[in-house]
Design a protein around this motif. Structure first.
Motif, PDB file in Angstrom:
ATOM      1  N   SER A 654       0.782  -1.155   0.088  1.00 23.39           N
ATOM      2  CA  SER A 654      -0.119   0.258  -0.057  1.00 23.39           C
ATOM      3  C   SER A 654       0.883   1.227   0.136  1.00 23.39           C
ATOM      4  O   SER A 654       1.821   1.413   0.909  1.00 23.39           O
ATOM      5  N   THR A 655       0.620   1.951  -0.904  1.00 26.99           N
ATOM      6  CA  THR A 655       1.549   3.114  -1.132  1.00 26.99           C
ATOM      7  C   THR A 655       0.706   4.503  -1.296  1.00 26.99           C
ATOM      8  O   THR A 655      -0.330   4.619  -2.069  1.00 26.99           O
ATOM      9  N   PHE A 656       1.358   5.675  -0.960  1.00 30.46           N
ATOM     10  CA  PHE A 656       1.200   6.877  -1.436  1.00 30.46           C
ATOM     11  C   PHE A 656       1.913   7.195  -2.950  1.00 30.46           C
ATOM     12  O   PHE A 656       3.326   6.925  -2.599  1.00 30.46           O
ATOM     13  N   GLY A 667       1.811  16.308  -6.132  1.00 29.92           N
ATOM     14  CA  GLY A 667       0.747  15.741  -5.552  1.00 29.92           C
ATOM     15  C   GLY A 667       0.871  14.259  -5.276  1.00 29.92           C
ATOM     16  O   GLY A 667       1.567  13.551  -5.945  1.00 29.92           O
ATOM     17  N   LEU A 668       0.290  13.955  -3.939  1.00 35.31           N
ATOM     18  CA  LEU A 668       0.506  12.432  -3.641  1.00 35.31           C
ATOM     19  C   LEU A 668      -0.920  12.132  -3.482  1.00 35.31           C
ATOM     20  O   LEU A 668      -1.741  12.695  -2.966  1.00 35.31           O
ATOM     21  N   ALA A 669      -1.029  10.547  -3.581  1.00 36.61           N
ATOM     22  CA  ALA A 669      -2.441  10.130  -3.440  1.00 36.61           C
ATOM     23  C   ALA A 669      -2.095   8.747  -2.953  1.00 36.61           C
ATOM     24  O   ALA A 669      -1.406   8.090  -3.494  1.00 36.61           O
ATOM     25  N   LEU A 670      -3.065   8.171  -2.267  1.00 36.82           N
ATOM     26  CA  LEU A 670      -3.088   6.688  -2.025  1.00 36.82           C
ATOM     27  C   LEU A 670      -2.952   5.804  -3.478  1.00 36.82           C
ATOM     28  O   LEU A 670      -4.032   5.941  -4.004  1.00 36.82           O
ATOM     29  N   SER A 723     -14.746   2.627  -1.610  1.00 32.80           N
ATOM     30  CA  SER A 723     -13.555   2.534  -0.749  1.00 32.80           C
ATOM     31  C   SER A 723     -12.523   3.389  -1.689  1.00 32.80           C
ATOM     32  O   SER A 723     -11.526   3.687  -1.050  1.00 32.80           O
ATOM     33  N   GLY A 724     -12.780   3.942  -2.691  1.00 28.99           N
ATOM     34  CA  GLY A 724     -11.898   4.715  -3.540  1.00 28.99           C
ATOM     35  C   GLY A 724     -10.912   3.914  -4.521  1.00 28.99           C
ATOM     36  O   GLY A 724     -10.181   4.317  -5.186  1.00 28.99           O
TER      37      GLY A 724
ATOM     38  N   VAL B  33       1.860   3.472   3.335  1.00 26.46           N
ATOM     39  CA  VAL B  33       0.584   4.320   3.824  1.00 26.46           C
ATOM     40  C   VAL B  33       0.842   4.685   5.408  1.00 26.46           C
ATOM     41  O   VAL B  33       0.617   5.760   5.892  1.00 26.46           O
ATOM     42  N   ALA B  36       2.899   7.811   5.490  1.00 23.84           N
ATOM     43  CA  ALA B  36       2.461   8.896   4.643  1.00 23.84           C
ATOM     44  C   ALA B  36       1.935  10.027   5.796  1.00 23.84           C
ATOM     45  O   ALA B  36       1.531   9.594   6.647  1.00 23.84           O
ATOM     46  N   ILE B  37       1.889  11.175   5.021  1.00 26.13           N
ATOM     47  CA  ILE B  37       1.358  12.268   6.105  1.00 26.13           C
ATOM     48  C   ILE B  37       1.604  12.311   7.383  1.00 26.13           C
ATOM     49  O   ILE B  37       0.689  12.272   8.235  1.00 26.13           O
ATOM     50  N   ALA B  46      -0.228  15.740  -0.265  1.00 32.37           N
ATOM     51  CA  ALA B  46      -1.504  14.772  -0.558  1.00 32.37           C
ATOM     52  C   ALA B  46      -2.634  15.809  -0.817  1.00 32.37           C
ATOM     53  O   ALA B  46      -3.504  15.357  -1.610  1.00 32.37           O
ATOM     54  N   LYS B 112     -11.730   9.146  -0.571  1.00 35.05           N
ATOM     55  CA  LYS B 112     -10.466   8.421   0.233  1.00 35.05           C
ATOM     56  C   LYS B 112      -9.572   9.089   0.342  1.00 35.05           C
ATOM     57  O   LYS B 112      -8.863   9.334   1.349  1.00 35.05           O
ATOM     58  N   ASN B 113      -8.853   9.969  -0.649  1.00 39.82           N
ATOM     59  CA  ASN B 113      -7.728  10.752  -0.423  1.00 39.82           C
ATOM     60  C   ASN B 113      -7.792  11.887   0.654  1.00 39.82           C
ATOM     61  O   ASN B 113      -6.896  12.294   1.197  1.00 39.82           O
ATOM     62  N   LEU B 116      -7.771  10.562   4.185  1.00 44.17           N
ATOM     63  CA  LEU B 116      -6.389  10.417   4.578  1.00 44.17           C
ATOM     64  C   LEU B 116      -5.905  11.698   5.372  1.00 44.17           C
ATOM     65  O   LEU B 116      -4.967  11.756   6.099  1.00 44.17           O
ATOM     66  N   PHE B 173     -10.545   5.383   5.592  1.00 49.90           N
ATOM     67  CA  PHE B 173     -10.063   4.537   4.869  1.00 49.90           C
ATOM     68  C   PHE B 173     -10.387   3.093   5.048  1.00 49.90           C
ATOM     69  O   PHE B 173      -9.857   2.814   6.059  1.00 49.90           O
ATOM     70  N   ASP B 174     -11.179   2.333   4.280  1.00 52.35           N
ATOM     71  CA  ASP B 174     -11.262   0.896   4.765  1.00 52.35           C
ATOM     72  C   ASP B 174     -11.392   0.123   3.501  1.00 52.35           C
ATOM     73  O   ASP B 174     -12.652   0.029   2.935  1.00 52.35           O
TER      74      ASP B 174
END
Lengths: 999, 466
Positions: A654-656, A667-670, A723-724, B33, B36-37, B46, B112-113, B116, B173-174
């Motif tokens: 799992s990464t950004f 810009g960063l995002a999951l 969940s995105g 993750v 992150a942040i 982000a 989602k973003n 976070l 986030f789940d």
């Protein structure tokens, strides 16, 4: 002579470790039962690795130490013989045909074995079967030679990528390539370039440096390589020096490469006639006459000139190859060093491949217990290519589709630079000009090195350590000249890609081998292996060059993009292998490997891969003693599990990640979900085989049946979108590949002067998708539960309505319809992948003359001929050339044909388009090809001796000499995929003549 | 001894190599993750990531503003077209139509973003608290925006049934959650809570390309307007008009204001826009490109919209007469940089809209004087020859809505006006014959939940009619 000695000394100095020894010299001759000399027989001092080989007359000279007690004489398919030296200075030996079995040695994981002791499915190719072929990589050369191994060129680009599949397509979403190991070095294979059309990472190895290629096909044999072995393992062993007189071999060949065939296309008047009809049918007489008189500017189609674009884009390419190898050594040190230069000018204009390689293989005994070995291969190859795929500048597409009235050259013979506006039709790039002024190139620099040391702790126990590296540096340059259509809008475009791979490995093994009570042969191997791979890269692109001559990146005025790449992975494993052979009759083996890979989720990072093998040499049982014609009969059964780790490096993490810049800020995002349970795909494979040797082993071979369940295949499982994320990768799919492999080698005639042998390989493989996601029965149409992988689901073409020229199709109940709907599609009786393939070689030799005829075949599949989709439109597009068979178009009521009426735009009202994708464009892929024809003459020793030459061979070789196929495109050998034959650089026919001299 | 030494060496190598974490490799261009942040800088990156995703052509970059005009009476698709949005033009949306899927997927990815960022645990520090609160406020506003559009596109209008089924609310986030849909009242309550919190957190003003506290307040006004809560809509809008410091663009500056593709710092008109600059834009998928006759040129202005404009209305400049597929048509030139390197930014909120919300709110609250005041603030500015509306009663409402239609044309507002007012849409003769009159019970006014969502999460339930 003097010169040679100096040269030899030079090489010996380079190989620094060489030392000299002296003592007694023994000479002699090795012959067979009939007194015929055996060349290249091995003469070894027992208990050492010191030895020499016999010359063409069977003579040998060996210097032995004071404590040498006996000599061991051996040769393939002959019984090994041991002779006590005593006080003898001359030893003459006659080797008998081996009563036991084929004494061929095969390389299996971390070990060498006699073929008779192998219980798995291992296929082999020896140097003599692949040497001196005008191919850029060895994988190309093994096509059709090993049952179960399917080799397909992705294209004919010199140095282009090759697709190798062992026992069928093994995965849905992960990689299908086998693991390649060269002298113990695990190689990065595939196409490592990022912008060049097609390149083969294995092209850095000169195929003529190779001594043998062994393929571990069944999971039980491959399982010692654990999580990297699911697609099989290809082990390459390069030639090494032998003690004795130094051998200098110079080899050269020259030749040319030509197109395989020319497609039958229309002349300009014919194309114009079809286009005229297209306008007439859709637009009427005025539109048709306007097209003829104004667009084409003539009053009669016959006034139009025709230019042969295929002749313009193809050429007679040239091939040139030089190799020098020097090998030799003494009882302590042996060496082989070689250098080669290969230049292959492609049969498509402005494409080529240039390679230089250097190799040093060195073996040294430090003392009676410790020996060391190194192998180094340094290579540099440069490829120049052309645009591929659907690009208008692609010569392989342009050659078919450019309007034949457009002139590639000016009347004075110079290239026509007035393309674009000066050309008629959508294909308005002149590929002759484009390939002259634009550049697409890749330079590969590769270094493979290995160092190993073996320490004999006890006579039966040894420890081996090795450290290996595979390093690659690739620079790719692309330039779109501002004078080309692709470069003009931005006034020139320069693209650069740099890529590096650094792969470091180490193996540590402990090996125990002992024969107890003459009957119990035990061997145990334990080991540890580690590999790490780093891949870095940079890329940059700029546009706007001041003048076209300045094609470098720093000449560009507009920086378009820069980028970088960094990724790495690691794999580590421990393994244990135990084998037991009782009385040369019963063979039992087991392997277990535990592997961990950085690519997998933390909950499933480590996995265990077990395997077991059993073999029974029926021929060596008492009850078989009377069956005199059977020399060997061995039943083999093996079962094993291997893993496939060919997935993305960070798929489980799992990464950004970078998600697009905003106003110049990062810009960063999951970017990816954590998949803690992600793990390898598995290959659970059963192999049952029978080896046989009959009539004094004159006919030998094997039959294998296999069934491989490929499990835990990675598939994208949809997630709630809330969940995105749309999906998550999970190990859920199951696929089965089963098949049969047959290989037979037969000595048909073995006279004193005349010899005729035949080698045959045949494979039939069938795949079936067993399981996808829960409740899912298909992914797209090509992957469906119960069907083979890469199935073809399409509409059934019914030809043309004789009444009005409209194309029609069969619907699901067999009625004729003009516009079929989705449910009218059906599955063809074949897939995109061949289901049977193989080859057969006949070799005839008479005195010094040798003739080798190698046919290769493949089939059971369909090819999507995408080029035909564009060139079979009845001329309806009215701006490009067409296959000549389009002249069969429907013209008047009552015409019975399969080519629809020509209609501008292609869609006759109330019908689907004239080139609607249906089974009409899936052509049978069956072919038989005279892959290689070699005629060689070995000059008689009597003639050469006076010149100080050991051997000389003159040969003429043809590759892809003849192809028997109904396929309408250039070449039925292609890796199909969903894009099919789409502007692919076709393979060529090579003819070369060479001379190989050994001093 | 030798033997023992080698065995020991061998074992030590094997065992040593298998230490925990030995095989942990992390990607270089991404961070895990868990790590992150953790800092304000990462929070800022982000937030940039969410701005960049809002720009996506599947959501605010094109689809949402296009559907907002096309499915109403401002825009229709030429018969000569690139095939984009024809389903919406024809009102033939199904469960597999790409655009609602794109909106659903895109907005939940934004959520989602944003989650976070909102949930990031950044320790308090006097040096970074201002930036942290600002970023958190921006993320809260973006999340509210996403839920607001999800509710507007995938549920009944709040004004029709406040307790109707809404959309799932996810605040964490789940990846394993299978949420069900909350009521509209709950969704709107969440939106308002986020905006209130955002308003109180934010203190910084960077440029028109970034969210500020008055953007949150303005969005609140818009949300109340859609809820029919007019006194709160008035309060929020008035707060923006009075306190934000933003000013309206003048008539003479109006065209050049729209021609400018870059963000502003002068607080004129644009309260918030999504930046599409030379390096990061949607290319041929930009909103401008589908209007541009030199681009796709698919989207044409309806004659009924054009006819609302007087000859002296500065906004009439955006209607360019032309011929397409043999028809006399009006191309739209409000976005003029479809073929430029630097594309037009997507306007997310302009002061004019807030002023018109204020006018409408005063009207609804029976204060016609103030309603006319704010209505004319826009109307006379756009047409210097116009002396102002003097109408009353329903005619005044009609005038306010028409002014909204003109002022906010091609910005995606019109369809949602029909929705919140629950009105029949008369799309005129330029719409496809089968989709000219869209009654309030036409189920396609509410977008379908994507089939892929229903497959993955049966809890969701489909909207009526699909």
């Amino acid at each position: 002579m003097q010169k040679r000695r100096v040269l030899l000394l030079t090489w010996l100095c380079i190989s620094a470790l060489v030392t000299f020894a002296q003592n007694r010299t023994i000479t002699g001759r090795v012959t067979d039962d009939n007194g015929v000399a055996i060349a290249n027989a091995s003469v070894m001092v027992k208990g050492t690795s010191q030895g020499v080989v016999t010359d063409a007359d069977g003579n040998y000279t060996i210097t032995v130490g004071a404590n040498a007690r006996s000599l061991v004489f051996s040769f393939i398919s002959k019984a090994t013989q041991e002779v006590v030296i005593g006080e003898k200075l001359v030893i003459l030996v006659s080797l008998k045909s081996d009563e036991k079995t084929m004494e061929e040695v095969v390389v299996v994981g971390f070990d060498k074995r006699n073929r008779r002791d192998v219980a798995g499915a291992v296929g082999s190719v020896k140097a003599r079967e692949i040497e001196n072929l005008p191919v850029q990589s060895f994988d190309r050369a093994i096509q059709g030679k090993i049952a179960g191994v399917q080799v397909n060129s992705m294209n004919g680009i010199p140095g282009g990528a090759i697709d190798v599949k062992i026992r069928g397509v093994g995965s849905i979403s992960a990689g299908t390539a086998p693991l390649y190991i060269v002298d113990g070095i695990q190689m990065n294979s595939g196409d490592q370039t990022r912008n060049f059309p097609s390149s083969n990472a294995l092209a850095g190895i000169n195929p003529d440096d190779i001594a043998s290629i062994d393929v571990l096909k069944d999971p039980a044999s491959a399982s010692i390589y654990g999580a990297q072995a699911a697609n099989g393992v290809v082990i390459i062993t390069t030639k090494r020096g032998r003690a004795g007189r130094s051998k200098i071999t110079y080899n050269t060949y020259f030749g040319f490469s030509e197109k395989l065939k020319k497609l039958d296309l229309l002349t300009t008047p014919e194309a114009a006639q079809l286009a005229y009809e297209a306008y007439l049918a859709n637009g009427g007489l005025a539109a048709a006459n306007n097209f003829l008189n104004n667009t084409l500017g003539v009053t009669d189609v016959n006034q139009l000139p025709t230019y042969d674009w295929q002749e313009a884009v193809f050429q007679r390419g040239s091939i040139q190859n030089h190799e020098l190898s020097i090998s030799g050594g003494n009882d302590k040190t042996t060496f082989l060093t070689s250098g080669s230069y290969n230049h292959f000018n492609g049969h498509v204009i402005n494409t080529d491949f240039k390679r230089t390689t250097f190799r040093v293989n060195l073996d040294h005994k430090v003392n009676s217990r410790l020996s060391v070995a190194t192998s180094f291969n340094l290579s540099n190859f440069r490829q120049r290519g052309v645009s591929g795929g659907g690009a208008f500048a692609n010569p392989n597409r342009g050659g078919i589709l450019i309007w034949p009235g457009n002139a590639p050259f000016n009347p004075d013979g110079s290239t026509n630079y007035n393309d674009g506006a000066g050309y008629f039709g959508a294909y308005n790039h002149n590929p002759v000009k484009v390939t002259e002024i634009n550049l697409t190139s890749a330079i590969n620099k590769k270094l493979q090195g290995s160092f190993s040391a073996t320490y004999q702790i006890l006579p039966e126990l040894s420890f081996r350590t090795s450290f290996n590296m595979d390093y690659t540096d690739i620079k790719e340059d692309q330039y779109f000249d501002p004078r080309s259509i692709d470069g003009s809008s931005v006034n020139g475009r320069v693209i650069f890609f740099g890529t590096e791979f650094t792969d470091l490995q180490t193996d540590q093994t402990l090996s125990y081998k002992k024969l107890f009570a003459e009957k119990h042969n035990v061997s145990v191997l334990a080991g540890f292996q580690y590999r790490q791979n780093k891949n870095t890269g940079q890329n940059a692109q700029g546009t706007g060059v001041p003048i076209y001559l300045l094609s470098s990146l720093n000449a560009t005025s507009v920086p378009v993009s820069v980028g970088s790449l960094y990724q790495d992975w690691k794999i580590a494993g421990m393994f244990l292998k135990a084998d037991y052979i009782f009385d040369d009759r019963y063979i039992v083996g087991a392997t277990i490997r535990r592997d961990g890979s950085s690519r997998f989720g933390k909950d499933n990072r480590w996995g265990v891969f077990p395997a077991a093998q059993l073999a029974w040499r029926i021929s060596h049982e008492k009850f078989m003693e009377k069956t005199r014609f059977v020399d060997e009969l061995k039943l083999r059964v093996s079962y094993g599990i291997t893993g496939n780790a060919l997935i993305g490096n960070y798929t489980s993490k799992s990464t950004f990640g970078l998600s697009g810049d905003y106003l110049g800020e990062t810009g960063l995002a999951l970017a990816r979900l954590n998949i803690d349970n992600l793990t390898w795909e598995e290959n659970h494979g059963l192999n049952i085989g029978l080896d046989f040797g009959l009539f004094g082993n004159r006919v030998n071979g094997s039959v294998d049946v296999f069934s491989s369940d490929r499990k835990k295949l990675l598939l994208a499982k949809p997630l709630p979108i809330t969940s995105g994320f749309p999906s998550v990768t999970q190990n859920v799919g199951v696929l089965n590949n089963k098949g049969i492999e047959v290989s037979v080698n037969s000595v048909n005639v073995a006279g004193k002067n005349f010899r005729w042998t035949t080698d045959i390989s045949f494979t039939k493989v069938k795949s079936e998708v067993k399981k996808l996601l829960d409740g899912q029965d298909a992914i797209g149409t090509a992957i469906r539960v119960g069907k083979p992988m890469n199935s073809i689901f399409t509409y059934k073409y019914a030809g043309v309505n004789p009444a009005d020229g409209r194309p029609f199709y069969y619907d699901s109940v067999g009625n004729l319809v003009y516009i079929p709907v989705a449910r009218d599609r059906y599955y063809l009786d074949g897939t995109l992948d061949p289901t049977w393939f193989g080859g057969f070689t006949n070799t005839f030799s008479y005195k010094g003359i040798e003739l080798r005829i190698f046919f290769q075949y493949s089939g059971g599949n369909y090819l999507l001929n995408q080029d035909a989709l564009f060139a079979s439109r009845s001329g309806s597009t009215a701006d490009r050339n067409q296959y000549r068979n389009q002249l069969r178009r429907w013209q008047k009521p009552g015409d019975i044909t399969d080519v629809p009426k020509s209609y501008r735009g292609g869609t006759i009202p109330g019908a689907n388009s004239n080139f609607f994708l249906s089974d009409r464009f899936y052509e049978k892929g069956d072919y038989l090809r005279l892959k290689e024809l070699t005629l060689a003459y070995n000059f008689p020793k009597s003639l050469l001796g006076r010149l100080g030459i050991q051997g000389a061979r003159f040969y003429v070789t043809g590759v892809n000499v003849l192809t028997f196929s109904d396929y309408l495109g250039y070449d039925p050998e292609l890796v199909n995929g969903t894009t099919g034959d789409f502007g692919i650089y076709p393979q060529g026919r090579q003819t070369n003549a060479g001379l190989q001299i050994t001093f | 001894m030798n033997k023992i030494f080698f065995v020991l060496f061998f074992l030590s190598v094997s065992i040593g190599a298998c230490k925990k974490g030995f095989l942990d490799r992390e990607p270089y261009t991404a961070v895990p993750v868990a790590t992150a942040i953790k800092t304000v800088e990462e929070m800022g990156a982000a937030v940039n990531g969410v701005y960049a995703s809002l720009r996506g052509a599947g959501i605010y970059g094109r689809t949402i503003p296009i559907m907002g005009d096309l499915m109403a009476d401002n825009v229709y698709i030429s018969t000569q077209n690139s095939g984009r949005y024809t389903v919406q033009n024809n009102y033939s949306t199904t469960v597999v139509t790409a655009e609602p899927d794109g909106i659903w997927t895109g907005l939940y990815s934004v959520i989602k973003n944003a989650n976070l960022i909102i949930n990031a645990d950044i320790p308090a520090s006097p040096l970074t608290d201002v930036a942290r609160d600002q970023f958190r406020g921006e993320a809260l506003t973006m999340r509210a925006w996403a839920y607001f559009d999800l509710a507007r596109w995938f549920a009944k209008p709040f004004t029709v049934d406040a307790n109707a089924i809404g959309v799932p609310i996810l605040l964490d986030f789940d990846q394993n959650a299978k949420p069900s849909r909350e009521s509209l009242a709950d969704v709107y309550a969440r939106i308002l809570a986020d905006l209130n919190q955002a308003f109180s957190l934010m203190t910084q003003t960077k440029s028109s390309a970034y969210i500020t506290k008055y953007v949150a307040r303005g969005l609140q006004a818009r949300v109340y307007q859609h809820m029919g809560d007019w006194s709160k809509a008035r309060d929020a809008a008035l707060d923006v008009v009075t306190n934000s410091g933003f000013t309206l663009v003048t008539a003479s500056g109006y065209v050049s204001y729209w021609r400018n593709p870059a963000p502003l710092t002068n607080k004129v008109e644009t309260m918030f826009e999504l930046s599409l600059d030379a390096a990061n834009n949607n290319g041929t998928n930009a909103l401008a490109y589908i209007y541009d006759p030199a681009g796709y040129g698919d989207m044409l202005a309806t004659t009924s919209l054009f006819n609302l404009h007087t000859a002296t209305d500065v906004r009439r400049n955006f209607f360019v007469p032309g011929t397409r597929a043999g028809q006399s048509v009006f191309y739209v030139s409000k976005y003029a940089n479809g073929n430029s390197v630097d594309k037009d930014d997507v306007k997310m909120m302009r002061l004019s809209e807030i002023v018109l919300i204020l006018a409408e709110a005063y009207y609804r609250l029976a204060d016609e004087t103030n309603a006319r005041l704010y209505l004319n603030m826009i109307a006379t500015r756009r047409d210097p020859s116009f002396t102002g509306y003097t109408s009353t009663g329903t005619q005044l409402l009609e005038d306010i809505l028409n002014e909204r239609r003109k002022e906010l044309a091609f910005e995606g507002f019109r369809f949602q006006d029909f929705q919140r007012l629950n009105l029949v849409i008369d799309r005129g003769a330029q719409a496809p014959a089968a989709a000219r009159t869209i009654t309030t019970d036409n189920h396609r006014r509410i977008q379908p939940i994507p089939q892929s969502e229903l497959d993955a999460n049966p809890e969701i339930g489909q909207n009526a009619g699909y």
